[in-house]
Design an enzyme around this catalytic site. Sequence first.
Site, PDB file in Angstrom:
ATOM      1  CE  LYS A 224      -4.252  -1.574   2.292  1.00 34.87           C
ATOM      2  NZ  LYS A 224      -5.181  -1.283   3.395  1.00 34.87           N
TER       3      LYS A 224
ATOM      4  CG  ASP B 189      -8.603   0.953   3.846  1.00 34.42           C
ATOM      5  OD1 ASP B 189      -9.434   0.168   3.371  1.00 34.42           O
ATOM      6  OD2 ASP B 189      -7.386   0.691   3.918  1.00 34.42           O
TER       7      ASP B 189
HETATM    8  P1  NAP Z   1      -0.038  -3.178   9.740  1.00 32.42           P
HETATM    9  O1  NAP Z   1       0.310  -1.942   8.979  1.00 32.42           O
HETATM   10  O2  NAP Z   1       0.811  -4.386   9.618  1.00 32.42           O
HETATM   11  O3  NAP Z   1      -0.156  -2.768  11.301  1.00 32.42           O
HETATM   12  C1  NAP Z   1      -0.338  -3.753  12.283  1.00 32.42           C
HETATM   13  C2  NAP Z   1      -0.678  -3.087  13.609  1.00 32.42           C
HETATM   14  O4  NAP Z   1      -0.959  -4.110  14.568  1.00 32.42           O
HETATM   15  C3  NAP Z   1       0.429  -2.221  14.191  1.00 32.42           C
HETATM   16  O5  NAP Z   1      -0.150  -1.141  14.879  1.00 32.42           O
HETATM   17  C4  NAP Z   1       1.114  -3.202  15.162  1.00 32.42           C
HETATM   18  O6  NAP Z   1       1.769  -2.554  16.230  1.00 32.42           O
HETATM   19  C5  NAP Z   1      -0.103  -3.906  15.709  1.00 32.42           C
HETATM   20  N1  NAP Z   1       0.228  -5.198  16.313  1.00 32.42           N
HETATM   21  C6  NAP Z   1       0.572  -6.339  15.668  1.00 32.42           C
HETATM   22  N2  NAP Z   1       0.778  -7.324  16.571  1.00 32.42           N
HETATM   23  C7  NAP Z   1       0.560  -6.783  17.800  1.00 32.42           C
HETATM   24  C8  NAP Z   1       0.595  -7.300  19.126  1.00 32.42           C
HETATM   25  N3  NAP Z   1       0.906  -8.583  19.375  1.00 32.42           N
HETATM   26  N4  NAP Z   1       0.282  -6.467  20.150  1.00 32.42           N
HETATM   27  C9  NAP Z   1      -0.050  -5.179  19.910  1.00 32.42           C
HETATM   28  N5  NAP Z   1      -0.105  -4.625  18.672  1.00 32.42           N
HETATM   29  C10 NAP Z   1       0.196  -5.425  17.636  1.00 32.42           C
HETATM   30  O7  NAP Z   1      -1.520  -3.673   9.358  1.00 32.42           O
HETATM   31  P2  NAP Z   1      -2.772  -2.791   8.885  1.00 32.42           P
HETATM   32  O8  NAP Z   1      -2.830  -2.761   7.411  1.00 32.42           O
HETATM   33  O9  NAP Z   1      -2.772  -1.501   9.640  1.00 32.42           O
HETATM   34  O10 NAP Z   1      -3.994  -3.729   9.371  1.00 32.42           O
HETATM   35  C11 NAP Z   1      -4.324  -3.848  10.749  1.00 32.42           C
HETATM   36  C12 NAP Z   1      -5.581  -4.708  10.900  1.00 32.42           C
HETATM   37  O11 NAP Z   1      -6.685  -4.053  10.262  1.00 32.42           O
HETATM   38  C13 NAP Z   1      -5.478  -6.092  10.246  1.00 32.42           C
HETATM   39  O12 NAP Z   1      -6.137  -7.025  11.068  1.00 32.42           O
HETATM   40  C14 NAP Z   1      -6.239  -5.929   8.937  1.00 32.42           C
HETATM   41  O13 NAP Z   1      -6.802  -7.137   8.465  1.00 32.42           O
HETATM   42  C15 NAP Z   1      -7.336  -4.952   9.385  1.00 32.42           C
HETATM   43  N6  NAP Z   1      -7.903  -4.188   8.258  1.00 32.42           N
HETATM   44  C16 NAP Z   1      -9.238  -4.328   8.034  1.00 32.42           C
HETATM   45  C17 NAP Z   1      -9.828  -3.605   7.018  1.00 32.42           C
HETATM   46  C18 NAP Z   1     -11.299  -3.763   6.784  1.00 32.42           C
HETATM   47  O14 NAP Z   1     -11.779  -3.335   5.727  1.00 32.42           O
HETATM   48  N7  NAP Z   1     -12.040  -4.315   7.724  1.00 32.42           N
HETATM   49  C19 NAP Z   1      -9.064  -2.727   6.224  1.00 32.42           C
HETATM   50  C20 NAP Z   1      -7.699  -2.616   6.482  1.00 32.42           C
HETATM   51  C21 NAP Z   1      -7.139  -3.359   7.520  1.00 32.42           C
HETATM   52  P3  NAP Z   1       3.334  -2.126  16.111  1.00 32.42           P
HETATM   53  O15 NAP Z   1       3.358  -0.863  15.292  1.00 32.42           O
HETATM   54  O16 NAP Z   1       3.724  -1.948  17.526  1.00 32.42           O
HETATM   55  O17 NAP Z   1       4.052  -3.282  15.419  1.00 32.42           O
END
Ligand code: NAP
Length: 256
Positions: A47, A83
């Site tokens: 992205k 989003d």
């Molecule tokens: P990303 O950029 O990889 O970010 C992941 C986030 O999760 C970071 O803030 C990370 O914290 C945190 N994290 C991961 N493991 C953790 C743990 N064990 N404890 C605490 N924090 C943790 O991913 P993203 O694209 O933002 O997506 C995040 C979530 O949103 C995913 O589940 C994705 O499927 C969902 N999502 C849903 C939609 C929808 O349409 N429903 C759209 C987009 C995303 P750190 O920075 O500390 O590593």
Amino acid sequence: MHEAAFAALGLDHHYRALDVNPSELPAAVAALRLPDVLGANVTIPHKVRVHDLVDARTPAAEAIGAVNTVVRTGAGLEGDNTDAEGFLAAAAELGLEPEGATCVVLGGGGAARAVVWGLASAGARVRVHNRNRARAADLQRSMAAHGRVELVAEGGLETAVATADLLVNATSVGMHGADAGSPLPEAWLPTAGAVIDLVYRPAETLLLRRAGAAGLRVQNGLPMLVHQGAASARRWLGVDPPLAVMRAAAEAALRS
Ligand code: NAP
């Protein structure tokens, strides 16, 4: 859900999933310039890089710093981000009015950036917390120009959550294949606010189960997924796609 929308609209279009290696990304984006392509969605981990491979970006993509939708226009490839729009449309289904609401967003990645920008632009007071605090601080700094965005103070998360009108989990905690726990200790929930978890697989995360048991309004990530997809389709097609058809197809795919 896109194939179902195209079929319902009587369009002979197809939506294909491409597994793109990072080294192949420039070629994959260049292929979107072919005349029979309407556009594309972009997901993890591309992205942010796609942002620099398109010819123009919408204000949403610029502010969020990531592209989830590419549209082939007469002028080339435009990068957009649906989003935030998808999130706000989903939150509206829950009866949330962002203007003046106090919201706590957990996370510092691409999804958190979209949610924070969407809520702040719509007039909410947004408080951000992330495991990696420096990442949350970066997010807060880059979003501060768009509205009231604050970093939750060290040690202040329990109170911030308790007093929130809306709590959003935008971390991957609870997602199938990721950490299956909850991003918060058991007793930390809003006293009266709503809880949205962006995770849609599983349909009910531990956080949502606890919030539902406490009598709070809850929503998983499926409504946002459908609304952001519908917003992408609207950009490609120039017409409103059939939302109910898309939702039913997404629900069926997640059940299978
Ligand atoms: P990303 O950029 O990889 O970010 C992941 C986030 O999760 C970071 O803030 C990370 O914290 C945190 N994290 C991961 N493991 C953790 C743990 N064990 N404890 C605490 N924090 C943790 O991913 P993203 O694209 O933002 O997506 C995040 C979530 O949103 C995913 O589940 C994705 O499927 C969902 N999502 C849903 C939609 C929808 O349409 N429903 C759209 C987009 C995303 P750190 O920075 O500390 O590593």
